[in-house]
Every structure is written in C-alpha cells, then in structure tokens.
Scaffold this motif. Structure first.
Motif, PDB file in Angstrom:
ATOM      1  N   ASP A  30       1.047  -1.191  -0.079  1.00  0.00           N
ATOM      2  CA  ASP A  30      -0.156  -0.041  -0.189  1.00  0.00           C
ATOM      3  C   ASP A  30       0.718   1.386  -0.018  1.00  0.00           C
ATOM      4  N   GLU A  31       2.003   1.301   0.823  1.00  0.00           N
ATOM      5  CA  GLU A  31       2.867   2.456   0.518  1.00  0.00           C
ATOM      6  C   GLU A  31       3.573   2.525  -0.513  1.00  0.00           C
ATOM      7  N   TRP A  32       3.640   1.554  -1.306  1.00  0.00           N
ATOM      8  CA  TRP A  32       4.358   1.742  -2.552  1.00  0.00           C
ATOM      9  C   TRP A  32       3.480   2.118  -3.605  1.00  0.00           C
ATOM     10  N   LEU A  33       2.233   1.626  -3.555  1.00  0.00           N
ATOM     11  CA  LEU A  33       1.150   2.202  -4.320  1.00  0.00           C
ATOM     12  C   LEU A  33       0.931   3.625  -4.311  1.00  0.00           C
ATOM     13  N   ALA A  34       1.030   4.157  -2.826  1.00  0.00           N
ATOM     14  CA  ALA A  34       0.810   5.644  -2.408  1.00  0.00           C
ATOM     15  C   ALA A  34       1.925   6.347  -3.113  1.00  0.00           C
ATOM     16  N   LEU A  35       3.198   5.751  -3.100  1.00  0.00           N
ATOM     17  CA  LEU A  35       4.303   6.662  -3.536  1.00  0.00           C
ATOM     18  C   LEU A  35       4.166   6.735  -5.135  1.00  0.00           C
TER      19      LEU A  35
END
Length: 772
Positions: free
Chosen positions: A764-769
């Motif tokens: 999820d953090e990667w997708l947000a980035l």
C-alpha cells in the motif's frame, strides 16, 4: 560437424542455431518438393525437434521463418498451385511410451473427462509415402494435389488418376456432394526393388528408398510415366466436406472402404494408452513383413465431436499424434576423434568413423557431445561402436562393443589446450564443455566472432557477409572488429578491391557506405556485437537500459572484472543450503584464532562460529572443513573473496543474473579483449544511449527490490509498472537499493535491507508513492 547440446547453448549461440536450422530445413523442403530429398524422415524430424527444443528454451528467439510455423514443403513451380479447402496439417511426434501416456492425459484434461471414462482411438500404421488430397464433386474425381506447405499443394490430378487404388467415381452411396479424401501414396517394397533393379540394368535413374520413389513418380510431367510405376494408396482422412458423413474415425474409414478406397487393414480401434502402446509394439514386431515401409503408428481420437472440441494448436491437431519407431542402428569402427573449436571457443569432440549406411544414409561422423560423455561410455579409438540416427541432427554413438576392443586401445585423454591456437582450454565450474581462452587470437573463433559482429541483430553491416569476411581475413586485412572500419578508409586496400572480379566501383562504394553507416550504433547492438558468452540480444538490451550509456557500462564492466570471486568462494557459494544470508553471516563473523571449543564436534563448532546458519548449510560447510583453522579460512573467503558490489549490481539486474554478469566480468578481465574493445570504440563516431526511462516521477532513477508474497499485484506487474516510471528493478538488496517493497513472508532480503538502511515499504505504501 557435431552440434552442441541444447543445454549448453548461450542465447547468442541459440539464435545462430535457429537461423541455421531454418535455412537447412527450407533447403530440404525445396528438395522434397522437387522429389530429390537428401535426408530421411527421421533426420528431418530430428531437425524439427531440435528447432522446437531450442525455441522452448529461448521463446524470445522464435523466428518469423521458423520451421515450427510451417507445414510440409513449398509448392514446386512445375505444377499449378491448388488451395486446400481445409489445411493439411502435420502431426506432433511421440518417441516413447511415456509420450503416449502424456498425450492421452492431455486429452483427458482438455475435455475434463472423469478418470474412469475410457478414451477410444483409431491406431493405424504411419505409411512412409507421399500425402495426397483428392477432391470429389457429386462422386466424381475433379482434382488431386500434394500436401505442399499444408495450405496449398501441387496439382497432380492427371497423375493420381493413373492409380488403380484411387476411384475416378465413388462407389456405393451416402457420400457428400463435395468431399476431399486424403491418404498416402506408397510403393510396395518388392515392386520398388524390382523397378530399381530394372532401371539400374538399363542405366536409368534409381531411387534411394520407396518414399523418394513415390514422390518422384507423382511429380512426373507426363502422366504415362506415373502410370508405369507400381504405386498404391491407402485412404485415412478427409478435408473439406459439404456435410457430416460419420460420427467416429472408425466409421469414416468404413465409409471410405465402401466408396471404393483401400483402407489399411491394420487400422484398429483401441482404448487407453495401454492399448495404443500394445498396437505400437505389435506393428513394430510385424514391420518387416508388411510389404511396405512404415515409420510409426498414428493415433487419432475416435469420436469426431471430441476431435472438434480438441481442435488444433499451432501446426498440429490436439487429437492426433504420430508415435515414431526408433532409429535404425549399425556398427562401425571409430577411427579417430577430432576436436572442433566453436565461435565461443567450446571444444567439441567428433567421432571419425569407417563409413557405414544407417537408415539409407552413409555416415562418416558422429557426435560425442563432450569429454564426460566419452568417459561415461569409455569410447576409445579403434573401438567397434553401435551407431544410430535419432533425436539429433547428426548420428550418435550409443555404446561400445566391448568384446571387439583392440588390445592396445587406450582411454581417450581430452586435450587441455586448444588444437588451433594452443591456448589453455579451461572447463568453467559447473559446465560440461572446455573452452579455448584464446578469444580473438584464435583463428577458429575469429571468423565466427566477426560473423557474429556483423550479423543482423549486432552491427548489421550490409554487404559484409561470411564470404567477404573469410576473404578479407585470409588476405590479412581483418583481424578484429576495428579492422572492418579501418578498411573503409584504407584507400590502398580499396583500390586493390576495385580491381578484382566481382567488385568494381559500385560494389566497393556500397561496402564502404555500409560500414560507415555503422559508425553510429545503438548501445545494445554494440554490446551484443562484442560476442560475450551468455550475452544475447535480450540481455544486451537489459544491460543497455540499466546503464544508459557506454561510459557507465564500460566503467561498471571494468569494476566487475576486478571483483571476480575466487574459485574457493564459488565452491563455497554453490554448497547445498548455502544462501546469500549464510555467506553474509560468515563474512560478518568475528572469530579468534584460538579455538574456543577444542573438544566440540565439528558441527557444533560451525554452529558456534556462525550462529543462525541452518543445518543443511552447516553440512555443506562441514564438507569443506576439518578443524578450527579451516573454519577461519572459510570466514575469510566469505569476507574477502566474494564478488565485488558492481558485479553483484550487474547480476541483480532483472533478467540478467549471475551467469551473464560473470561472463561480462570475465570478458573485460582479459587484457586482449580490453584492447579489442578500445580499438573498436576509437573507430566509432556515436554510441547512441539506451532509451531513457521517465525522469519526472517519484521513483525515477531509484532502485527497487520486490520480495515476499505480493497480494495487490503479480511480481511481473510490479516490475513492469516500476520500470515504466523510470525505476530500476533489481533482484538483490545492496547499499545502492532505495526501496524494498515487502509482502508477507519476506525473508533474507528484508534483513539485508534493514542492515543497509534501505527504506522498507508495504504494498500500500508503494502504491501511494507511485500514485496508485
């Protein structure tokens, strides 16, 4: 010349081999179309099987003109072309009982049949003749054709009408208004032998075998010549039909027979793989007494509605397969073993034999594959050997007849130096072949390397092919790639060339233009053209995209060359259970020179020295150690003798890997290779940078590693998205890594990221980035 095993081919070698096979099979297709084949069906099948096996291993290399995309042979120009109403496709082959079991299992899975439902087949002899397609309209023969390339054949109507087995008008009733009946034209063995004997006595042309005879007889311009030939016909299939006429394959054969066609009496309905194999072995036993040549058995699903559901894949039906008989064998004497040196320096042994006929072909050479194969079979010069033609492009030695071995026959010692240039021939760890280290100083490799350099996917220099390269090399004009470009500006040599037959002003001008056009070259073409072992065109593209420009790649390659791991480190790293984490633990161990546990067993010493290392790894380490000093030495090797960070970076490029990375390092480790590269670069004007990735995203230029069981996307999807945003995706974590995207189950890579201070992100953090 013996061909290398498929397992030993690099990507570049595989591309060259596929090109050779495509050309060779096209030549044999043309010869077949002219009724002058040079090889047997078994040999042609071996060529096709080798081509398909290489394509399976290297799917990115499948050519537009691949034999796997073709059926049959081209149409001869001496006959009119006939388009088949339904294509005449080829069959896949089975070579052993296991292939038959797999064939039946594939059908069961495709149709989703329960385990207890029996599958019925029609098994029929595979006649070694010429396929024909005969078109009937309202029961009258209107056209006959060869198979040709599967979609169009040759119009041989007049010739087929001379065969008594082929009715000019269908008998009985119930035939469709339009139907294409298909079958095989063949020559009975006794009649064929009598024809050849009579022809030889009269000084006329004879034929090598009944199949060639049938093909040649049907391609006569004068039908009266065909009429005088002893040809027969078996019907076994159909093409276009205006209406259904049967529900099973067996019923269709009965209808053919009722309409006036001979049907092979050995065609049998049978159930299951066991029944098919039983029919096969029965026909194999009876083969010699049939009176005509067969080269296997064809199996077809009996139910036509199942045939329709199964359909086709590529050039073959899913519902049928040809179970080929094994190759014929012969014995002969091994007179010598020649060592051939390939383009990449591989040393290949070839058996030199007393000539012997196998399957209608005179054989003088056979492959011995490699030194391990020679040792395994204990093949010695002077031995009587069993030879067969099966599963390879050239014959192979099956075994030695031990009781005929000469008393003075000595075990063969494989050479440790190149027979061409005298350079040392080394056998890299884990490989089956020795390779000459002479590179571009070895005459055997030089022309082949230059051919590779000018090939289509490398520098693609128009007008400079094998013939010209050999001629220029023999004159002393070309010894390395840079010489090609020097030649284009050497007025004296060019004047000499203009004065020669076959050249002239225009030819020389075109040659110079072709060479000068490649003074500007794309980075990936340059890398591929260097001919580095295990670096094919796809790997070259990956390297080019990763480094961007020549300067960055060259610097990294030289750094990698200075950080090649020692043989001891390689042996250590290849131990069962010895992972990257194990090596990391060993390298970080702080051990005293004094044994703190002198009485402890070796396994306990290893556990104490390297805490956290699993039992399989300890067992592997125990094979390399005996005491505390040797444990200290292993720790030193892990710490000091491993690959450099740059070599690890190259190996970590997605799609490159450690084998290709090591090949780059070893190439640039050789001083003469560095000189060759420097000379080449001096002759070039522009090395075009690789296509630049995006630079305006949050992750542009960042190195990302994905690990664990990703749940939001597949690993391929994650890689493709990251690269589209300008990120570099690596397979290993180092201090140069920017992000580790960790899914559930992340292991050693997570620990390495924490050790190097790499940012760890959830999915999820990667997708947000990256913006979702």
């Amino acid at each position: 010349m013996a061909e290398p095993s498929i397992e030993s081919l690099s990507e570049a070698e595989a591309a060259d081999e596929l090109a050779r096979l495509a050309a060779e099979m096209a030549r044999h297709d043309a010869l077949y179309a002219e009724a002058a084949p040079e090889i047997t069906d078994a040999d042609y099948d071996a060529l096709r099987a080798r081509n398909l096996a290489i394509e399976t291993r290297f799917p990115a290399l499948v050519r537009e003109d691949s034999p796997s995309r073709k059926v049959g042979a081209p149409v001869s120009s001496q006959f009119a072309e006939v388009r088949h109403g339904v294509p005449m496709l080829s069959l896949d082959n089975a070579f052993d009982d296991g292939d038959v079991t797999d064939f039946v299992a594939r059908i069961r899975r495709f149709l989703n049949l329960p385990a207890d439902e029996r599958i019925a087949f029609v098994a029929e002899p595979k006649i070694d003749g010429l396929s024909a397609n005969i078109r009937y309209e309202n029961g009258v023969l209107v056209q006959g054709a060869t198979r040709g390339d599967g979609r169009a054949g040759e119009d041989i109507t007049a010739n087929l009408k001379t065969l008594k087995d082929i009715p000019q008008k269908l008998s009985g009733s119930g035939w469709p208004a339009l139907i294409e009946v298909r079958g095989e034209v063949y020559a009975p063995n006794e009649e064929f032998a009598a024809f050849n004997a009579e022809a030889e006595a009269a000084g006329r042309r004879t034929y090598a075998n009944p199949r060639n005879f049938a093909a040649g007889s049907l391609r006569q311009i004068d039908p009266s010549v065909t009429a005088g030939r002893p040809l027969r016909f078996f019907a076994y299939a159909w093409g276009e039909s205006s209406e259904p006429f049967a529900e099973t394959q067996g019923q269709a054969l009965e209808k053919f027979n009722a309409w006036g066609f001979p049907v092979n009496p050995r065609s049998t309905r049978v159930e299951g793989a066991e029944g098919l194999v039983g029919i096969y072995h029965g026909l194999e036993t009876d083969r010699a007494g049939l009176g005509y040549d067969i080269d296997g058995v064809v199996y077809k699903v009996d139910r036509l509605d199942w045939q329709s559901r199964l359909g086709f894949v590529s050039r073959s039906p899913r519902w049928a397969i040809a179970h080929k008989f094994p190759a014929q064998q012969a014995t002969t004497v091994l007179e010598g073993i020649d060592i051939q040196v390939g383009r990449t320096g591989s040393l290949t042994p070839v058996a030199r034999l007393a000539p012997v006929t196998v399957g209608g072909v005179v054989v003088r050479n056979a492959t011995l594959h490699n030194e391990d194969e020679i040792a395994r079979k204990d093949v010695r010069i002077g031995d009587t050997v069993v030879l067969q033609r099966a599963g390879d492009v050239i014959p192979q030695i099956v075994s030695v007849v031990a009781d005929k071995r000469p008393a003075d026959a000595m075990p063969y010692l494989f050479p440790t130096h190149c027979p061409v240039c005298g350079s040392e021939a080394v056998r890299p760890e884990g490989e089956v072949r020795r390779r000459c280290t002479g590179g571009l100083i070895c005459a055997a490799q030089l022309v082949e390397r230059l051919k590779h350099f000018v090939s289509r996917r490398a520098f693609d220099i128009e007008g400079l092919g094998e013939k010209q390269l050999i001629a220029f090399h023999e004159r002393g004009w070309i010894h390395e790639p840079a010489d090609i470009f020097r030649l284009a500006r050497d007025t004296e040599k060019l004047d000499d060339l203009r004065a020669e037959d076959g050249y002239g002003e225009t030819s020389v001008k075109n040659l110079v233009a072709g060479i000068d056009a490649r003074r500007t070259i794309a980075l990936e073409r340059l890398l591929f053209g260097l001919g580095i072992r295990d670096i094919g065109d796809q790997t070259s593209l990956l390297l080019a995209r990763h480094f961007g420009d020549w300067k960055a790649f060259h610097a990294a390659a030289l750094e990698a060359a200075s950080g090649i791991p020692s043989p001891e480190w390689t042996q250590l790293a290849e131990g069962h259970g010895v992972s990257a984490r194990t090596l990391s633990v060993m390298a970080a161990a702080e051990l005293s020179s004094d044994d703190p546990w002198p009485e402890a067993p070796l396994d306990q010493k290893l556990a104490f020295a390297f805490p956290g290392v699993a039992a399989p790894a300890r067992r592997a380490l125990a094979e390399l150690t005996t005491d505390w000093p040797s444990i200290l030495e292993l720790a030193r090797i892990a710490r000091e003798d491993g690959p450099s960070a740059t070599l690890g970076e190259i190996a970590g490029i997605s799609g490159v890997g450690p084998v290709a990375a090591r090949a780059v390092a070893e190439f640039f480790h050789e001083p003469h290779n560095q000189t060759v590269v420097t000379n080449l670069i001096d002759q070039l004007d522009v090395i075009e940078d690789a296509e630049r990735p995006k630079s305006d995203t949050q992750v542009a230029g960042k190195t990302v590693v994905f690990t664990g069981a990703l749940e939001r996307f597949t690993r391929d999807e994650a890689k493709a998205r990251a690269e589209s945003l300008g990120a570099k995706v690596s397979g290993s974590v180092s201090k140069k890594t920017d992000y580790l995207v960790a899914g559930p189950g992340a292991g050693s890579k997570l620990a390495d990221a924490q050790k190097h201070g790499v940012a760890v992100l959830t999915e999820d953090e990667w997708l947000a980035l990256i913006g979702g």
